[in-house]
Every structure is written in structure tokens, then in C-alpha cells.
Scaffold this motif. Structure first.
Motif, PDB file in Angstrom:
ATOM      1  N   HIS A 119      36.088 -14.474  28.074  1.00 48.84           N
ATOM      2  CA  HIS A 119      36.812 -15.853  28.087  1.00 48.84           C
ATOM      3  C   HIS A 119      37.419 -15.948  29.440  1.00 48.84           C
ATOM      4  N   ASP A 120      37.318 -17.214  30.012  1.00 51.67           N
ATOM      5  CA  ASP A 120      38.295 -17.427  31.098  1.00 51.67           C
ATOM      6  C   ASP A 120      39.504 -18.105  30.557  1.00 51.67           C
ATOM      7  N   ILE A 121      40.562 -16.996  30.467  1.00 52.16           N
ATOM      8  CA  ILE A 121      41.830 -17.012  29.812  1.00 52.16           C
ATOM      9  C   ILE A 121      42.751 -18.104  30.288  1.00 52.16           C
ATOM     10  N   GLY A 122      42.965 -18.923  29.354  1.00 50.41           N
ATOM     11  CA  GLY A 122      43.541 -20.506  29.610  1.00 50.41           C
ATOM     12  C   GLY A 122      42.835 -21.605  30.001  1.00 50.41           C
ATOM     13  N   GLY A 123      41.574 -21.411  29.796  1.00 47.25           N
ATOM     14  CA  GLY A 123      40.778 -22.468  30.227  1.00 47.25           C
ATOM     15  C   GLY A 123      40.469 -22.534  31.581  1.00 47.25           C
ATOM     16  N   PHE A 124      38.989 -22.864  31.987  1.00 43.20           N
ATOM     17  CA  PHE A 124      38.548 -22.871  33.425  1.00 43.20           C
ATOM     18  C   PHE A 124      39.171 -24.192  34.091  1.00 43.20           C
ATOM     19  N   GLU A 125      38.955 -25.302  33.204  1.00 46.03           N
ATOM     20  CA  GLU A 125      39.532 -26.605  33.928  1.00 46.03           C
ATOM     21  C   GLU A 125      40.449 -27.129  32.630  1.00 46.03           C
ATOM     22  N   GLY A 126      40.829 -28.356  32.973  1.00 45.72           N
ATOM     23  CA  GLY A 126      41.631 -29.001  31.945  1.00 45.72           C
ATOM     24  C   GLY A 126      43.142 -28.791  32.100  1.00 45.72           C
ATOM     25  N   LEU A 127      43.884 -29.176  31.282  1.00 42.43           N
ATOM     26  CA  LEU A 127      45.351 -29.106  31.408  1.00 42.43           C
ATOM     27  C   LEU A 127      45.794 -27.609  31.311  1.00 42.43           C
ATOM     28  N   GLN A 128      47.020 -27.230  31.671  1.00 41.12           N
ATOM     29  CA  GLN A 128      47.352 -26.028  31.696  1.00 41.12           C
ATOM     30  C   GLN A 128      47.901 -25.532  30.430  1.00 41.12           C
ATOM     31  N   PRO A 129      47.634 -24.244  29.671  1.00 43.67           N
ATOM     32  CA  PRO A 129      47.961 -23.953  28.413  1.00 43.67           C
ATOM     33  C   PRO A 129      49.313 -23.932  28.284  1.00 43.67           C
ATOM     34  N   SER A 130      49.949 -24.127  27.209  1.00 45.38           N
ATOM     35  CA  SER A 130      51.491 -23.888  26.790  1.00 45.38           C
ATOM     36  C   SER A 130      51.657 -22.530  26.823  1.00 45.38           C
ATOM     37  N   PRO A 131      52.982 -22.273  26.562  1.00 50.36           N
ATOM     38  CA  PRO A 131      53.208 -20.735  26.599  1.00 50.36           C
ATOM     39  C   PRO A 131      52.761 -20.127  25.378  1.00 50.36           C
ATOM     40  N   GLU A 132      52.482 -20.888  24.267  1.00 49.50           N
ATOM     41  CA  GLU A 132      52.070 -20.164  23.184  1.00 49.50           C
ATOM     42  C   GLU A 132      50.556 -19.976  23.258  1.00 49.50           C
ATOM     43  N   LEU A 133      49.778 -20.973  23.681  1.00 51.76           N
ATOM     44  CA  LEU A 133      48.263 -20.960  23.817  1.00 51.76           C
ATOM     45  C   LEU A 133      47.885 -19.815  24.984  1.00 51.76           C
ATOM     46  N   LEU A 134      48.776 -19.746  25.790  1.00 58.55           N
ATOM     47  CA  LEU A 134      48.412 -18.683  26.879  1.00 58.55           C
ATOM     48  C   LEU A 134      48.618 -17.298  26.498  1.00 58.55           C
ATOM     49  N   LEU A 135      49.784 -17.058  25.654  1.00 60.22           N
ATOM     50  CA  LEU A 135      49.832 -15.607  25.017  1.00 60.22           C
ATOM     51  C   LEU A 135      48.962 -15.579  24.061  1.00 60.22           C
ATOM     52  N   ARG A 136      48.404 -16.366  23.314  1.00 66.55           N
ATOM     53  CA  ARG A 136      47.431 -16.090  22.182  1.00 66.55           C
ATOM     54  C   ARG A 136      45.821 -15.858  22.729  1.00 66.55           C
ATOM     55  N   TRP A 137      45.853 -16.335  23.887  1.00 68.29           N
ATOM     56  CA  TRP A 137      44.560 -16.298  24.551  1.00 68.29           C
ATOM     57  C   TRP A 137      44.751 -14.875  25.270  1.00 68.29           C
ATOM     58  N   VAL A 138      45.653 -14.558  25.907  1.00 64.41           N
ATOM     59  CA  VAL A 138      45.460 -13.433  26.537  1.00 64.41           C
ATOM     60  C   VAL A 138      45.706 -12.137  25.412  1.00 64.41           C
ATOM     61  N   GLN A 139      46.236 -12.449  24.481  1.00 63.15           N
ATOM     62  CA  GLN A 139      46.087 -11.382  23.256  1.00 63.15           C
ATOM     63  C   GLN A 139      44.482 -11.175  22.654  1.00 63.15           C
ATOM     64  N   LEU A 140      43.722 -12.354  22.545  1.00 62.00           N
ATOM     65  CA  LEU A 140      42.599 -12.309  22.352  1.00 62.00           C
ATOM     66  C   LEU A 140      41.711 -11.553  23.441  1.00 62.00           C
ATOM     67  N   GLY A 141      41.943 -12.011  24.572  1.00 62.90           N
ATOM     68  CA  GLY A 141      41.013 -11.579  25.825  1.00 62.90           C
ATOM     69  C   GLY A 141      41.173 -10.077  25.946  1.00 62.90           C
ATOM     70  N   CYS A 142      42.502  -9.270  25.618  1.00 64.63           N
ATOM     71  CA  CYS A 142      42.662  -8.118  25.872  1.00 64.63           C
ATOM     72  C   CYS A 142      41.823  -7.270  24.701  1.00 64.63           C
ATOM     73  N   HIS A 143      41.433  -8.047  23.908  1.00 65.50           N
ATOM     74  CA  HIS A 143      40.287  -7.259  22.636  1.00 65.50           C
ATOM     75  C   HIS A 143      38.807  -7.900  23.053  1.00 65.50           C
ATOM     76  N   SER A 144      38.648  -7.858  24.124  1.00 65.16           N
ATOM     77  CA  SER A 144      37.064  -8.551  24.494  1.00 65.16           C
ATOM     78  C   SER A 144      36.534  -7.688  25.540  1.00 65.16           C
ATOM     79  N   PRO A 145      35.112  -7.573  25.721  1.00 65.74           N
ATOM     80  CA  PRO A 145      34.604  -6.477  26.875  1.00 65.74           C
ATOM     81  C   PRO A 145      35.120  -7.039  28.158  1.00 65.74           C
ATOM     82  N   ARG A 146      35.393  -8.333  28.581  1.00 68.01           N
ATOM     83  CA  ARG A 146      35.713  -8.613  30.044  1.00 68.01           C
ATOM     84  C   ARG A 146      36.960  -9.506  29.828  1.00 68.01           C
ATOM     85  N   PHE A 147      37.983  -9.058  30.593  1.00 66.36           N
ATOM     86  CA  PHE A 147      39.262  -9.762  30.459  1.00 66.36           C
ATOM     87  C   PHE A 147      39.637 -10.148  31.895  1.00 66.36           C
ATOM     88  N   ALA A 148      39.670 -11.666  31.979  1.00 67.87           N
ATOM     89  CA  ALA A 148      39.780 -12.436  33.152  1.00 67.87           C
ATOM     90  C   ALA A 148      40.582 -13.500  33.107  1.00 67.87           C
TER      91      ALA A 148
END
Length: 339
Positions: A21-50
Motif C-alpha cells: 500500500h501507499d499507506i494513508g493514500g497517495f492523493e486526496g485528503l489526509q487520513p484521520s488518526p484512526e485511519l492512519l493507524l489502521r493502515w499502518v497496522q495493515l501495511g506492517c503485515h504486507s510484503p512492502r511497507f511504505a
């Protein structure tokens, strides 16, 4: 996040296996604190974390960036997820080495290896691949994709009538049967669903950056990769027969050598009864020996498993203190350290 999961699965089948993933979204609005954390949690369990983005402002030429510390109220939880990512690098790196040799993707569809389970073919949710997936053959990863939601439904596939099931790696750390949908508690400041296949193993290292064994220069003065453990997931005491052996192999190299890589192979097998877990450990290090080998290998039981670990092949095994997560640890002493 849902779409990125499906894209990652398709990319893996197309030999684009270092994908994420492009964690937090490459474009668009900034993620909320909850969305950013959820996305990091998911991204940490993927082949590429960025965390990679270009959030354009009103002039379309400059914009904001996403940073792990942008929301002070969730920094400690983001840090916890990233530390776990570092800890799992031996597992993730081994999957990438395997992919270069066999083309098996590290991130896999829920039905991978469970093709005889009719649910993986009849459920549109599972076929879409947007909500859950395998990371290797031990960890089944779910996600939480809506705000203010503290649980998730996950399907745990079944290989046959003797499938031993799964263990929840997060609180309440319960046993979960295979071949069924389960509702997994997933508070947003704790974790997404991470379920371990009984019989699997996850090699782990230090929870921070280390220098690659093959590096000739260490400008950042990073510590050596001198620690290795293996998290194992034996069946609970009441369904352990003391006869079934589970075998897991992982690969390591020096991190820099050109092809063909100098690869070391490690195999840990284990069997469990109601009172103890028996382990066997083998290594093939003729081409390359990682620096941690001389210090031995830690065997790490699930939270709440109080059985003792014994040797099934004559190795010396020493009990150690529990780790920070409350998991019992036992140390397989290296051959040159034995009395």
C-alpha cells in the motif's frame, strides 16, 4: 485499503511480489488518526511497507506529507506496529527469498492451499480478496475498514477434518476452529486481526534496524543481526496428541551478494502433548552462516501456553524469562556452547 489488498494479490500472481500500500493514500485528503493507524497496522503485515504520498495543496504543486508522528495521540500505537514489522523481518525476508526461487508470492489469497474448502469459492467476499489474506503460510491477516469499528469478521479456511485450527495472536488469545467465520475483537489502538495457523512458525529478530550481515560499511553504526527466535503455534493442550509433527523451514542470506545468493536454510519441527512441546532444529549453513547462529535459537510459545519445551533430538534447551508480550521462551543452545 480494501482495493490495495486485492491489487497486492493480483500483483503477486503477476510476479510483482514486493508490493504494498501507499499507506494513508497517495492523493486526496489526509487520513484521520484512526485511519492512519489502521493502515499502518495493515501495511506492517504486507510484503512492502511504505508511507508514500503526494497530497497536493490548492496550487497543485505542493502539498502535505504523511508522517508517522503527525498525530501525537496515536504515535505510541504506530510505533508499536512498526516495531513488530522490524521484528518480523526474518519471516518476511525468508518469504521474499522463497519467492525468488519458486515464484510463490508472500501475500496470498485466503484459498491458497485450501482449494478443497468450498467456502473459499462460494463466498464473494473471499473471492474478491479485499478484506483478508495470507502472509506466508502461517499468518492470516484481516483488517478493519470502517471508522469506529472494534471487531472484524474473518473466515478461517479448513484443509480437512483433521485441520487443527488457528490461534488469535492478540487478546483474548483464543483458539479458533477452522472452516468457520469468526468475529475477532480488534480495538483500533490494539491491532487488526492476525491469526496464526496451528503448526506454523514465524522466525523473528530484533525490533529495530540492524546491519545486513554482508555489509562492508556500517555508516549508521547499526547493531549486528545477532538474535533469532521462532514463534511457534502448537495446538492447545486439550487437543494435542503428542504424535503429530509440524515442520517449518525458512531461508536467510547475507543481504548483498549477487545471484546466485548464498543461502542458509533453517528447519524447526515440533510436536505437542498436554504437558510439553518437543522440538527438533536443523540448519544448513555451508554457503552462509548468519551471525546469530553462534548464539543459538529461541523458541517462543503463544501467550498463555505454560508447557515446557524439550528436545526431540538431543539438543540442550534452557528456559528463559517471558518476553514483553508474556510469551514463554526457551533457548536451543548452539552446538559450540554446550558443556
Amino acid at each position: 485499503m480494501r482495493g490495495a489488498n486485492a491489487l497486492s494479490l493480483n500483483a503477486g500472481m503477476s510476479l510483482l511480489q514486493s508490493y504494498g500500500h501507499d499507506i494513508g493514500g497517495f492523493e486526496g485528503l489526509q487520513p484521520s488518526p484512526e485511519l492512519l493507524l489502521r493502515w499502518v497496522q495493515l501495511g506492517c503485515h504486507s510484503p512492502r511497507f511504505a508511507i508514500n504520498c503526494y497530497k497536493t495543496g490548492n496550487d497543485s504543486f505542493a502539498g502535505d506529507v504523511i508522517e508517522p508522528w503527525m498525530y501525537p495521540e496515536v504515535v505510541q500505537h504506530i510505533r508499536k506496529a512498526i516495531l513488530r514489522r522490524y521484528e518480523m523481518i526474518p519471516y518476511l525476508y525468508g518469504l521474499m527469498l522463497q519467492s525468488t526461487r519458486t515464484a510463490i508470492p508472500p501475500q496470498r489469497w485466503t484459498g491458497w492451499g485450501y482449494e478443497a474448502d468450498p467456502e473459499v469459492w462460494s463466498s464473494k467476499v473471499l473471492k474478491d480478496g479485499e478484506t483478508q489474506y495470507w502472509l506466508g503460510d502461517t499468518l492470516l491477516i484481516g483488517g478493519v475498514y470502517e471508522p469506529d469499528v472494534s471487531e472484524a469478521k474473518v473466515y478461517l479456511p479448513k484443509r480437512g477434518h483433521r485441520d487443527p485450527g488457528f490461534l488469535n495472536t492478540n487478546a483474548p488469545y483464543q483458539y479458533l476452529s477452522a472452516g468457520a467465520w469468526h468475529t475477532i475483537s480488534s480495538p483500533w489502538k490494539a491491532s487488526i486481526p492476525v491469526l496464526a495457523r496451528i503448526g506454523g512458525a514465524v522466525p523473528v529478530g530484533k525490533d529495530h534496524q540492524v546491519v545486513a550481515p554482508g555489509d562492508k560499511v556500517n555508516e549508521a553504526n547499526l547493531p549486528a543481526d545477532g538474535k533469532r527466535g521462532v514463534e511457534i503455534f502448537p495446538p492447545p493442550e486439550d487437543i494435542s496428541d503428542g504424535e503429530t509433527w509440524y515442520t517449518n523451514t525458512w531461508l536467510e542470506d547475507d543481504g548483498i551478494s549477487p545471484p546466485p545468493a548464498k543461502i542458509a536454510s533453517f528447519t524447526l519441527s515440533y510436536s505437542a502433548s498436554a504437558t510439553e512441546v518437543s522440538v527438533k532444529y536443523e540448519k544448513e549453513t555451508g554457503a552462509f552462516e548468519p551471525p546469530w547462529v553462534a548464539g543459538g535459537l529461541a523458541v517462543i510459545l503463544p501467550v498463555g501456553d505454560n508447557r515446557r519445551v524439550v528436545s526431540g533430538d538431543g539438543a540442550v534447551i534452557e528456559a528463559r524469562r517471558q518476553n514483553e508480550s508474556g510469551r514463554k521462551r526457551f533457548h536451543i543452545v548452539a552446538g559450540d556452547q554446550r558443556a
